[in-house]
Scaffold this active site. Structure first.
Site, short mmCIF file in Angstrom:
data_model
loop_
_atom_site.label_atom_id
_atom_site.label_comp_id
_atom_site.label_asym_id
_atom_site.label_seq_id
_atom_site.Cartn_x
_atom_site.Cartn_y
_atom_site.Cartn_z
N TYR C 129 0.83 -1.21 0.00
CA TYR C 129 0.00 0.00 0.00
C TYR C 129 0.87 1.26 0.00
O TYR C 129 0.96 1.98 -0.97
CB TYR C 129 -0.91 0.04 1.24
CG TYR C 129 -2.13 -0.86 1.18
CD1 TYR C 129 -2.29 -1.81 0.18
CD2 TYR C 129 -3.11 -0.77 2.15
CE1 TYR C 129 -3.39 -2.64 0.15
CE2 TYR C 129 -4.23 -1.59 2.13
CZ TYR C 129 -4.36 -2.53 1.13
OH TYR C 129 -5.46 -3.33 1.11
N GLU C 245 -7.38 -3.69 9.41
CA GLU C 245 -6.10 -3.36 10.05
C GLU C 245 -6.34 -2.46 11.25
O GLU C 245 -5.78 -2.66 12.31
CB GLU C 245 -5.15 -2.66 9.08
CG GLU C 245 -3.79 -2.41 9.71
CD GLU C 245 -2.84 -1.64 8.80
OE1 GLU C 245 -1.73 -2.10 8.61
OE2 GLU C 245 -3.23 -0.57 8.29
#
Lengths: 402, 362, 402, 362
Positions: C129, C245
């Site tokens: 990411y 997350e």
């Protein structure tokens, strides 16, 4: 690093001491408060001016003593008057803010007319800057001055006008050019508080006292000649004044006396099994504050030295208001905590300590954290001017410019 | 398993909140604060109609028979509205003292009247929290002598629950000969605190009113003060957020500036977990006796610290307006300031929490 | 306020205890770390899945246990495994982030191919990411995927790719539509870390360990079919993953065990004249942290309850990451201070306490304060989503949107 | 009256700063940090050429004969560059101990060598700061036995200045039989800290090395650590401001966001007054003996607190980059972390400050 004074300054200190010894009996009791001074205080002020212990650097032709600026001598005067617990010269917004502004930007006529009576305590001023809708964003002020022949007609409202009830005169920011950009449409006027159309209402604060006022203007007629500086340049004129206000906050001498009072409180007052000072947790907090105070005190000396030597301590100067107000607030907070339940007493309660001054100070100092540029505005100034960080678009450009 | 409020609990809290928003708005608080006695009989009567004085008093004595959690929810609602009425002392600590330590006849004599609001009780246990030179009440053969400070909910009391120097509790009628009542003025004009001076005052000791009962009522009182701070802090954050959303400077609502936004976020982040702590401390008081004192200490000390931060920061968000009387924010500021110090400031209370856990070497 | 478990949940807890008693001998020693699991750990994971103690709610057809979601049962499993000091099921970014994403947005083919091997620990994933230039502003990512027939050719660089060295596969955000608005030009690809053109370099952090990596892509060829969700919808797909997350940080159980270790340290270690616990100042700090911990623990229960009852605790949930990371950091700071000079020892030094873990934690937790949305981004989220405050133009719109 | 630095003082500091920026850039610091011994002989030699080892040693012994303020300025420059060399122990505390407590012959034997950098001294006074079970050095008839921890500037030392359990000081040669040196690994790989174990080690006592001398060298050492933090903190703020000015997110340099700006402002506001405090503490050490210990305590404890805040906050401003080794910011972070704990953490030091003022009841 030379912490001794020169021979000239030592001699000056002796002079001050001699003066104090000779004249302290004539000092007024209450000190130079913001309100209209007593006849005694006015007489004392005249004596101080005559000796150069007040209005020291103001030219003789405007009624001052006419000495050359010497920041160390000013400091010596302050130190010795404080040490002798003798009230110093009058302190007022007229003296600290209007007079320097007139000296810098007033006409000769304005100087001759207003400076003398102001420094002698004969004319009392109040400040008309902030408005309910214009605090941090002062330049957005909306009080209007419209032309009417040779006069302006003023309509609007000011807030935080301390001493407005006692004042003879006001120095005031008004919008004369509503079509211009906000900083460019402001003018700086001086006029009598006796002018018809002015109404003053006390503004009670959280301390429960009315230290401030709101002042309302309805068709208040002011001759155009009573402008200071040029029309539309009021923002520039006001900046000259605000600089002086900024310098008034964060006096390390005041901080130190608050701290000493706190240490004394903790040494003498008992709670639970012993003296408050024997409580290691409260004592540790006291020591943290003492270290911070030392840092601020020496920082103040550094700023003073730089200024006395014609320089500017930069960051060391820019951080003073933020840090000193916070430290003062923390000193009061610890005093309240140290007193335990007694710490909540207020006003004329039995068992009150220090006349309720710790709670009063705790609140008033929160007001100081907010006033004269909030802590957030101060941080913007420190970051942008002290550290050279990039500006955020449109934020705090006004205070930041001062 | 449900860590949360039941619908009955929410209804109780909502009822008190709604009543206060209608009958005790800021204007009424101002009036009471300006009056001689920081206590509103009108609001007290209205709350009595809702059953508030009897919240923890068993139904057999005419109360609602609810637990300390319900009392905490009421306290929170009172703090939220800075309601100028008694609570922690009059309606929680005093009845609890009589319930835990009183004889049958004492309970029958007082609890129904306290539950209905027909009589009011105040609580004088400050010296059991922290001794102070020249203060203290000595009991001898049923007679009391001495001085008690920081009597909670003192105004208009018919009855005082008084701790003596041994921690034992006594009932004293307000009109007992030899008893002098002195109001203490504090920063907070919404809550009544007093002083008692006693010279040969006839007392009615609570037979079960030893140190354990005193400990219990102090725990309960601390939880109530914590809940009061929780409510007051919640109100201050709400007001700060609302003000920041409408106050425009530099052409934008100040709430769109990151500095102001983060001040509000920090307040919310600090206060929101306190809600669960207060709930649990109140729950533990009734259902987890082993943890009860520790949790009461944690709730009181932690809410005091967070409350001070919220009181100061929400005032700052209001700028100059927060410093004036115009917004009235200072009533909450001072309420939190009072709650912080009563029944022990945070350092003192944390020290007790250490003792309870055996962390302090004897 | 009902803190007891229902009969069903109590029975379930007994089942877990019976399982642990019967099988704990088979548990791997090292626990389910992020790296490639040992054969022993893979076997243990299979056993856990078979009993529903791992991959509990993942449908049977994809290799899971297929139970209905029950947050309290999940909590009971966590509690009892922790209490018994038995390693729970494997934890990895593949399991916690990729699998939920595929379940929500993957094709049937993708689910069948990847979920089973991933939850069994046979396929290890890493996350692609963040980029060096795209941290808080993740949507500004620049790694390009250009079309080349049926493939994409990927060029660019990712950072913070933990487990990249061990991973078989990566789930990765790439820019497929450079001409679109920044959020609309991103796609979510999955591909093998064995693909030619990938280079992984360890990223050493302040703790001195290489917990993370930088991953470089040079003409990495990936079939277009390996996209998850639609082309240009990668931002939307990633949000589904990031939610998971976010939930991983701020576990009150971990906080509590750190706190208990600190209290134990202060009870047992001596300094100066006595136990550290006898130092009132350090003890007071410990108690402050204990109160905060209690608040966070009950706040966690409240969030859990709300979620178990199909609701959302709102503000109580939004503040968890900010407060829990800070509290963990403060716990470590106190441990270091309590140890005095011993607190500076590290690595394999003599006289080291707790294997240097307090200093390690102090630094790592600062990393957690920064990672996964910095404290500043968290405050924006709390203010804007929790308190409904007005947005600042263009600030934190990305993380704030998640 | 001039509270500020003279041009000579500025030149000295600038010379050290310039030398380090050229000869001890971050790359060199990295190399040393990765090596077995956290000490750079090359940089030490370069600094010796500038006279640094003799900064406070009188000219008659070949030193620069300057005051503690000049030493503090050097310490600040070393902290600013996280220079991987000795200073507080080797070049300030050790020579000061010999100057204040040494005999003529001890002074003649050691001071010239220390001033030139030909010999290096380390300082073992940790037990005089805070006792610890199993640690302590006992002196008997000129022989030393026991263990000393946290020996400052231990690497490569020729001489140790060792305090015994009575606070008296002794000189011990590094090659004395019975002496074992053990390096201690700390978070900071730019400064050397060691352990000494002694079994019947021949010592050369300093005749004037009683508690008063030990007190003085601890004061001096604390001021040096405070100055080191000042320099390191200044460097961290500079790096944070620079990073915030170049790092772009959301289309703007992050330094234009109010949150980041205020973090930097808060750091600067906290650290800037520390500069004056360190200057004054160093000045008072030589010129205001009554205030010397108090100011040393204040400088050490306050800089430790502010340093921790700056270290953490400047790392946060750097975001993920601050957490990596790439920016190297952590060298400063760890240096501040080490300085904070050595010679006593802030709580311990503040307690001493209370004692000095007679604030602690005996």
């Amino acid at each position: 690093m030379d912490l001794t004074y020169s021979a000239e300054h030592q001699a000056f200190r002796r002079e001050v001491l001699v003066f104090l010894e000779a004249h302290r009996h004539a000092a007024p009791k209450g000190g130079g408060a913001a309100q209209r001074p007593s006849a005694e205080a006015v007489a004392w002020q005249k004596l101080l001016i005559a000796h150069g212990y007040a209005a020291r650097t103001i030219p003789k032709e405007y009624g001052g003593y006419g000495a050359a600026p010497d920041i160390l001598k000013s400091r010596i005067i302050g130190e010795e008057f404080a040490r002798a617990s003798v009230p110093p010269g009058l302190q007022s917004q007229g003296i600290s803010m209007l007079v320097p502004t007139l000296l810098e930007l007033g006409t000769e006529e304005q100087k001759r007319r207003w400076i003398g009576p102001t420094i002698r305590g004969e004319v009392i001023w109040c400040q008309g800057y902030s408005e309910p809708g214009s605090g941090s964003d002062l330049a957005s002020l909306q009080t209007r001055a419209t032309e009417d022949g040779d006069d302006f007609l003023i309509n609007g409202q000011k807030i935080w006008t301390s001493t407005a009830r006692e004042a003879d005169m006001i120095f005031c920011l008004v919008r004369t050019e509503p079509d211009k950009a906000k900083h460019d449409g402001i003018s700086y006027l001086i006029f009598s508080m006796k002018t018809p159309g002015i109404e003053v209402r006390p503004l009670v604060t959280m301390t429960g006292h009315g230290e401030f006022n709101e002042t309302f203007f309805t068709d208040v007629r002011v001759p155009k000649s009573q402008i200071v500086g040029k029309r539309g340049q009021g923002w520039f004129v006001a900046n000259a004044t605000l600089k002086h206000e900024r310098g008034m906050l964060g006096d390390p001498g005041q901080l130190e006396s608050r701290f000493l009072a706190l240490a004394e409180l903790m040494r003498t007052e008992t709670a639970g099994d012993g003296r408050i000072m024997d409580n290691p947790i409260l004592r540790d907090r006291l020591l943290r504050l003492q270290a911070e105070l030392a840092a601020m005190k020496f920082n103040g000396l550094r700023v003073l030295s730089a200024s006395a030597n014609g320089g500017d301590a930069g960051l060391a100067r820019l951080i003073v208001k933020l840090q000193a107000c916070e430290l003062a607030h923390q000193i009061s907070a610890l005093a309240i905590d140290a007193l335990g339940e007694l710490g909540v007493l207020y006003e004329s309660s039995p068992h009150l300590r220090a006349h309720g001054g710790w709670q009063q100070a705790y609140m008033f100092q929160l007001g100081l954290i907010i006033g004269g540029g909030t802590a957030q505005i101060q941080k913007n100034i420190i970051a942008e001017r002290g550290l050279g960080m990039p500006r955020e678009p449109k934020l705090a450009t006004d205070w930041g410019r001062l | 398993m449900d860590f949360g409020l039941s619908s009955e609990q929410r209804m109780l809290q909502d009822a008190v909140t709604r009543y206060l928003s209608e009958q005790s708005p800021l204007g009424h608080v101002r009036d009471i604060a300006a009056a001689a006695t920081p206590y509103s009989p009108d609001v007290a009567t209205g709350l009595a109609d809702l059953g508030v004085p009897g919240v923890i008093i068993p139904a057999e004595f005419g109360g609602m028979g609810l637990g300390l959690l319900e009392a905490a929810l009421v306290a929170e609602a009172l703090g939220f509205s800075v309601a100028p009425v008694h609570f922690a002392g009059a309606h929680v600590m005093a009845p609890l003292a009589i319930l835990l330590g009183g004889s049958d006849s004492q309970q029958r004599a007082w609890l129904p009247k306290l539950a209905s609001g027909a009589a009011r009780a105040a609580v004088a246990v400050s010296q059991a929290v922290e001794g102070r030179d020249g203060v203290g009440v000595v009991a001898r053969d049923g007679w009391l002598d001495g001085t008690a400070l920081f009597v909670l909910d003192a105004a208009d009391a018919d009855l005082f629950v008084v701790a003596d120097t041994t921690g034992a509790l006594h009932l004293v009628a307000a009109d007992a000969p030899g008893l002098t009542q002195i109001p203490l003025t504090t920063i907070d004009k919404t809550r009544s605190v007093g002083e008692l001076r006693m010279t040969g005052v006839k007392a009615d000791p609570l037979p079960g009113g030893g140190g354990r009962t005193t400990r219990r009522i102090i725990d309960a009182g601390r939880i109530m003060l914590a809940a009061d701070i929780l409510g007051a802090g919640t109100a201050m954050i709400e007001q700060a957020v609302a003000y920041a959303g409408t106050r425009v400077q530099f052409g934008r609502p100040i709430g769109s500036f990151q500095a102001v936004k983060h001040m509000c976020a920090e307040m919310a982040a600090a206060l929101e977990p306190c809600r669960s702590l207060v709930w649990y401390a109140a729950h533990a008081f009734d259902h987890a006796p082993d943890e009860s004192t520790l949790m009461a200490c944690h709730a009181k000390s932690h809410l005091s610290e967070v409350g001070r931060f919220v009181a100061r920061t929400s005032t700052e968000v209001h700028g100059g307006m927060g410093f004036t009387d115009l917004a009235g924010l200072h009533y909450w500021f001072k309420r939190i300031g009072l709650d912080r110090q009563l029944l022990g400031g945070p350092e003192l209370v944390r020290n007790e929490a250490a003792r309870v856990q055996g962390w302090i070497a004897v």
